[in-house]
Design an enzyme around this catalytic site. Structure first.
Site, mmCIF file in Angstrom:
data_model
loop_
_atom_site.group_PDB
_atom_site.id
_atom_site.type_symbol
_atom_site.label_atom_id
_atom_site.label_comp_id
_atom_site.label_asym_id
_atom_site.label_seq_id
_atom_site.Cartn_x
_atom_site.Cartn_y
_atom_site.Cartn_z
ATOM 1 N N HIS A 1 0.888 -1.167 -0.075
ATOM 2 C CA HIS A 1 -0.058 0.009 0.123
ATOM 3 C C HIS A 1 1.026 1.323 -0.162
ATOM 4 O O HIS A 1 0.514 2.226 -0.838
ATOM 5 C CB HIS A 1 -0.953 -0.048 1.477
ATOM 6 C CG HIS A 1 -1.737 1.285 1.369
ATOM 7 N ND1 HIS A 1 -2.894 1.298 1.165
ATOM 8 C CD2 HIS A 1 -1.474 2.461 1.716
ATOM 9 C CE1 HIS A 1 -3.547 2.403 1.458
ATOM 10 N NE2 HIS A 1 -2.565 3.041 2.021
ATOM 11 N N GLU A 2 2.025 1.188 0.803
ATOM 12 C CA GLU A 2 2.823 2.539 0.932
ATOM 13 C C GLU A 2 3.763 2.497 -0.393
ATOM 14 O O GLU A 2 3.897 3.670 -0.582
ATOM 15 C CB GLU A 2 3.662 2.601 2.364
ATOM 16 C CG GLU A 2 2.845 2.441 3.500
ATOM 17 C CD GLU A 2 2.016 3.786 3.644
ATOM 18 O OE1 GLU A 2 2.424 4.649 3.163
ATOM 19 O OE2 GLU A 2 1.074 3.567 4.300
ATOM 20 N N HIS B 1 2.041 4.581 -2.920
ATOM 21 C CA HIS B 1 2.073 5.977 -2.847
ATOM 22 C C HIS B 1 3.335 6.429 -3.086
ATOM 23 O O HIS B 1 3.509 7.599 -3.659
ATOM 24 C CB HIS B 1 1.791 6.340 -1.092
ATOM 25 C CG HIS B 1 0.509 6.415 -0.345
ATOM 26 N ND1 HIS B 1 -0.705 6.994 -1.172
ATOM 27 C CD2 HIS B 1 -0.011 5.786 0.422
ATOM 28 C CE1 HIS B 1 -1.952 6.591 -0.274
ATOM 29 N NE2 HIS B 1 -1.178 5.842 0.689
#
Length: 457
Positions: A22-23, A26
């Site tokens: 998920h990170e 980003h």
């Protein structure tokens, strides 16, 4: 590995993979939007290993393996330790980017989880997930009223194909929550396909949502316990006649295929009076043994006609179906399944808010997730990949909720900024952050409460 340590280990593996990915979403989009990333950390807390790349980003592996985070150059998020943003790098600060770039960076995390879910489901389908055939073992109540019968193979529920029992279970359980009639396509033993309308609007109010199939009256074929004799009570008709391990094949000429069929037949024999023949298989031989039921007390305090034996402890039979596709066909199938799971999660959230389902069965905490992770991992690689995919979709949907401090909350701020032509004021942003923290704290408390309640019950 004990259940506790197994659950803890697989929880760390699952959260570590999903949150880090998920990170990374980003991180990857931020870099391509020209934002300077100060740190990309796998895990939290004290750094166990770190390296600074040529791009100026510090890459860290930290001590607490519960996910990770990305720290970007941002005037509005500095904590005083980084100092002011140098004038030469102002154009690389997150807060200086256009609203569309900020939307892309924030949305990249949930999108990364959805893409990961597609990849995990693709791998699961290619490897092949062992399962059970969607064959009905017993139909009672509402299911029998709809015309479903033992031996029927469930082909589809409400238009959704059910190649294995897991898909049939999911589709029927979700349909039961809505309490509306649903179409079930079944194949009879002769191959003839028939559509049956299952009247789920007749389900009793307040039925146990976690046992929806029992409320419907369906039992899977693989869940039926074999008619094998276990412990025999001394001084009963079966004592000295039957032996542990005998397989009951008939009671008073009525055929028996599962243990649950024995008690009703014994009751009929007792009501009739007199002895009856119980046919068994023992060491490869077929025997007909004469016995007369007696009226005895049951463990629950009632009485019934009994022969005096219990069932042998039995485990589930070996899997008789595999959910597998070739690598090409698995791509669209994985995309469809990811979309289906995302839609079901949104609908489940709507059901919880409307009161149609119990929050206790909707919100789960780390204890329940850890237990599920261990259970799925024990089922093999394909089952654990399936679990990771479902959890990845859940993480994506959770982060898209319009709650400040979550990605969805930031997206809400940016959409408001687009609508009014300027960013929200500091006071409004601060209020939203406090509100978001309160909501997250409440959900976390509810999740832990539900976990503890499940353990206690």
């Amino acid at each position: 590995m004990s259940e506790f340590f197994g659950s803890l280990w697989w929880l760390l593996v699952a959260l570590g993979v999903l949150v880090t990915f998920h990170e990374f979403g980003h991180f990857w989009v931020a870099r391509r939007c020209g934002v300077k990333v100060l740190r990309f950390s796998v895990g939290f807390g004290r750094a166990l290993w770190s390296r600074r790349g040529k791009d100026g980003t510090e890459y860290v592996v930290a001590a607490i393996p519960l996910g990770g985070y990305v720290s970007m150059l941002d005037e509005s998020r500095l904590d005083g330790r980084e100092g002011d943003v140098p004038a030469a790098e102002l154009d690389r600060a997150f807060n200086r980017q256009s609203v569309w770039k900020r939307i892309a960076i924030v949305a990249a995390g949930p999108l990364a989880n959805l893409l990961l879910a597609v990849a995990l489901l693709w791998a699961m389908l290619v490897i092949g997930r062992p399962d059970y055939a969607p064959v009905i073992g017993k139909a009672e109540g509402i299911a029998a009223q709809a015309g479903l019968q033992a031996g029927d193979r469930i082909r589809a529920v409400d238009g959704r194909d059910t190649p294995t029992w897991s898909e049939a279970l999911m589709a029927l359980s979700v349909a039961a929550l809505d309490g509306k009639p649903v179409q079930v396509l079944v194949a009879r033993g002769d191959g003839d396909e028939q559509a049956r309308s299952l009247p789920l609007d007749r389900l009793p109010a307040g039925f146990d949502e976690s046992r929806a199939l029992q409320a419907i009256g369906l039992t899977a074929r693989h869940e039926l316990m074999p008619a094998v004799v276990g412990r025999i009570a001394e001084g009963t008709p079966a004592w000295g006649v039957l032996a542990e391990g005998d397989r009951i094949t008939a009671v008073d000429a009525a055929p028996v295929s599962s243990f649950d069929q024995i008690a009703p037949l014994v009751n009929v024999l007792g009501e009739r009076g007199g002895p009856g023949m119980v046919e068994v298989e023992r060491d490869g031989e077929r025997l007909a043994l004469e016995m007369t039921p007696v009226w005895r007390a049951k463990p629950d305090g009632g009485k019934s006609w009994q022969l005096g034996f219990g069932n042998a402890a039995a485990t589930l039979p070996a899997h008789d179906a595999v959910l597998r596709l070739n690598p090409i066909a698995a791509v669209p199938a994985a995309v469809r399944e990811t979309g289906y799971q995302a839609r079901q999660l949104f609908e489940m959230i709507g059901r919880a808010f409307s009161g149609r389902v119990s929050v206790q069965n909707t919100v789960s905490g780390p204890i329940a997730i850890a237990q599920a992770a261990n259970a799925y991992a024990s089922g093999g690689t394909a089952w654990f990949l399936n679990f990771l995919a479902l959890l990845s979709v859940s993480l994506a949907i959770l982060n898209l909720l319009p709650i400040p401090v979550l990605d969805g909350g930031h997206l809400l701020y940016y959409l408001i900024e687009l609508a009014i032509g300027r960013p929200l004021g500091d006071r409004a942003m601060a209020f939203g952050q406090y509100l978001g923290l309160a909501l997250i704290a409440g959900l976390t408390g509810l999740a832990f409460y539900n976990d503890i309640l499940r353990l206690v019950s």
